[in-house]
Design an enzyme around this catalytic site. Structure first.
Site, PDB file in Angstrom:
ATOM      1  N   TYR A  36     -12.325  -2.151  -3.843  1.00  0.00           N
ATOM      2  CA  TYR A  36     -12.795  -2.271  -2.954  1.00  0.00           C
ATOM      3  C   TYR A  36     -14.972  -2.198  -2.641  1.00  0.00           C
ATOM      4  CZ  TYR A  36      -8.342  -2.269  -0.476  1.00  0.00           C
ATOM      5  OH  TYR A  36      -7.530  -2.602   0.394  1.00  0.00           O
ATOM      6  N   ASN A  75      -2.301   0.220   6.430  1.00  0.00           N
ATOM      7  CA  ASN A  75      -1.395  -0.900   7.296  1.00  0.00           C
ATOM      8  C   ASN A  75      -0.284  -1.620   6.232  1.00  0.00           C
ATOM      9  OD1 ASN A  75      -3.583  -2.002   5.364  1.00  0.00           O
ATOM     10  ND2 ASN A  75      -4.351  -3.324   7.212  1.00  0.00           N
ATOM     11  N   HIS A 117      -2.710  -4.738   1.681  1.00  0.00           N
ATOM     12  CA  HIS A 117      -4.003  -5.994   1.491  1.00  0.00           C
ATOM     13  C   HIS A 117      -3.361  -7.454   1.419  1.00  0.00           C
ATOM     14  CE1 HIS A 117      -7.534  -7.041   0.180  1.00  0.00           C
ATOM     15  NE2 HIS A 117      -7.387  -7.059  -0.889  1.00  0.00           N
ATOM     16  N   GLU A 173      -9.474 -10.917  -7.170  1.00  0.00           N
ATOM     17  CA  GLU A 173      -8.908 -10.016  -7.165  1.00  0.00           C
ATOM     18  C   GLU A 173      -7.670 -10.391  -8.053  1.00  0.00           C
ATOM     19  OE1 GLU A 173     -10.161  -9.167  -2.946  1.00  0.00           O
ATOM     20  OE2 GLU A 173      -7.737  -9.972  -3.060  1.00  0.00           O
ATOM     21  N   LYS A 199       0.763  -1.022  -0.190  1.00  0.00           N
ATOM     22  CA  LYS A 199      -0.220   0.212   0.281  1.00  0.00           C
ATOM     23  C   LYS A 199       0.904   1.579  -0.131  1.00  0.00           C
ATOM     24  CE  LYS A 199      -3.856  -2.555   2.488  1.00  0.00           C
ATOM     25  NZ  LYS A 199      -4.364  -1.471   3.328  1.00  0.00           N
TER      26      LYS A 199
HETATM   27  P1  CMP Z   1      -6.925  -4.435   4.161  1.00  0.00           P
HETATM   28  O1  CMP Z   1      -7.392  -5.431   3.557  1.00  0.00           O
HETATM   29  O2  CMP Z   1      -7.087  -3.618   2.601  1.00  0.00           O
HETATM   30  O3  CMP Z   1      -9.314  -4.186   3.387  1.00  0.00           O
HETATM   31  C1  CMP Z   1      -9.889  -3.212   3.799  1.00  0.00           C
HETATM   32  C2  CMP Z   1      -9.199  -2.456   4.272  1.00  0.00           C
HETATM   33  O4  CMP Z   1     -10.123  -1.211   4.717  1.00  0.00           O
HETATM   34  C3  CMP Z   1      -7.844  -3.054   5.950  1.00  0.00           C
HETATM   35  O5  CMP Z   1      -7.118  -3.589   4.789  1.00  0.00           O
HETATM   36  C4  CMP Z   1      -8.423  -1.671   6.100  1.00  0.00           C
HETATM   37  O6  CMP Z   1      -6.743  -1.437   5.988  1.00  0.00           O
HETATM   38  C5  CMP Z   1      -9.039  -0.329   5.984  1.00  0.00           C
HETATM   39  N1  CMP Z   1      -9.340   0.083   6.822  1.00  0.00           N
HETATM   40  C6  CMP Z   1      -9.530   1.074   7.096  1.00  0.00           C
HETATM   41  N2  CMP Z   1     -10.363   1.103   8.794  1.00  0.00           N
HETATM   42  C7  CMP Z   1     -10.991   0.321   9.385  1.00  0.00           C
HETATM   43  C8  CMP Z   1     -11.841  -1.166   9.884  1.00  0.00           C
HETATM   44  N3  CMP Z   1     -12.124   0.598  11.084  1.00  0.00           N
HETATM   45  N4  CMP Z   1     -11.711  -1.900  10.022  1.00  0.00           N
HETATM   46  C9  CMP Z   1     -11.506  -2.648   9.106  1.00  0.00           C
HETATM   47  N5  CMP Z   1     -10.597  -2.371   7.696  1.00  0.00           N
HETATM   48  C10 CMP Z   1     -10.414  -1.039   7.801  1.00  0.00           C
END
Ligand code: CMP
Length: 140
Positions: A51, A114, A117, A128, A11
């Site tokens: 998403y 984070n 993904h 995906e 990311k």
């Molecule tokens: P990802 O695995 O990319 O899938 C959805 C993303 O939403 C997740 O990782 C997080 O980075 C992001 N995200 C942001 N806020 C939240 C939240 N409160 N709960 C879960 N995912 C979140």
């Protein structure tokens, strides 16, 4: 156990801090093989489409804005039980909950930023992967 594929995104928080190699090293150390990789800057339409499953969630707008805030590296990873292996090395979504040594514990800045993904099922991995790669771009 069968060799399978999963989909990964490094990311914008990680590409901004020049961590593409460090994250990929963790994936490879976990036994995952990078069989396709490209650095892209997602359009808003791409991020919203990718998403779409989260579009009713309160964090959807911020998630899309973050994912288009800089380049990402999309990858196809291959190993035995690749979805689980990747999720294990990524760690919990929230880095506060992630286990020691995982990518998110080591590198992530927040639940949104984070660092990676990873697909949550083989079915979603196939969807995906097809979202970003043509079959001929994947070389195992
Ligand atoms: P990802 O695995 O990319 O899938 C959805 C993303 O939403 C997740 O990782 C997080 O980075 C992001 N995200 C942001 N806020 C939240 C939240 N409160 N709960 C879960 N995912 C979140």
């Amino acid at each position: 156990m069968a060799v399978t594929r999963t989909f990964s995104i490094i990311k914008p928080d990680a590409t901004r801090r020049n961590l593409t190699g460090a994250v990929t090293a963790k994936l490879e150390e976990a036994g995952l093989r990078v069989v396709a990789s490209k650095r892209i800057h997602m359009s808003r339409e791409q991020a919203e489409g990718f998403y779409a499953v989260h579009k009713e969630r309160p964090f959807f707008g911020e998630l899309v804005s973050f994912m288009i805030s800089g380049p990402v590296v999309v990858q196809v990873l291959e190993s035995e039980d690749a979805v689980k292996r990747n999720r294990d090395v990524m760690g919990a979504t929230n880095p506060k909950d992630a286990a020691e040594g995982t990518i998110r514990k080591t590198f992530a800045e927040s639940i949104e930023a984070n660092s990676v993904h990873g697909s949550d099922s083989e079915e979603n991995a196939a969807i995906e992967i097809a979202f970003f790669f043509k079959p001929e771009e994947i070389v195992g």
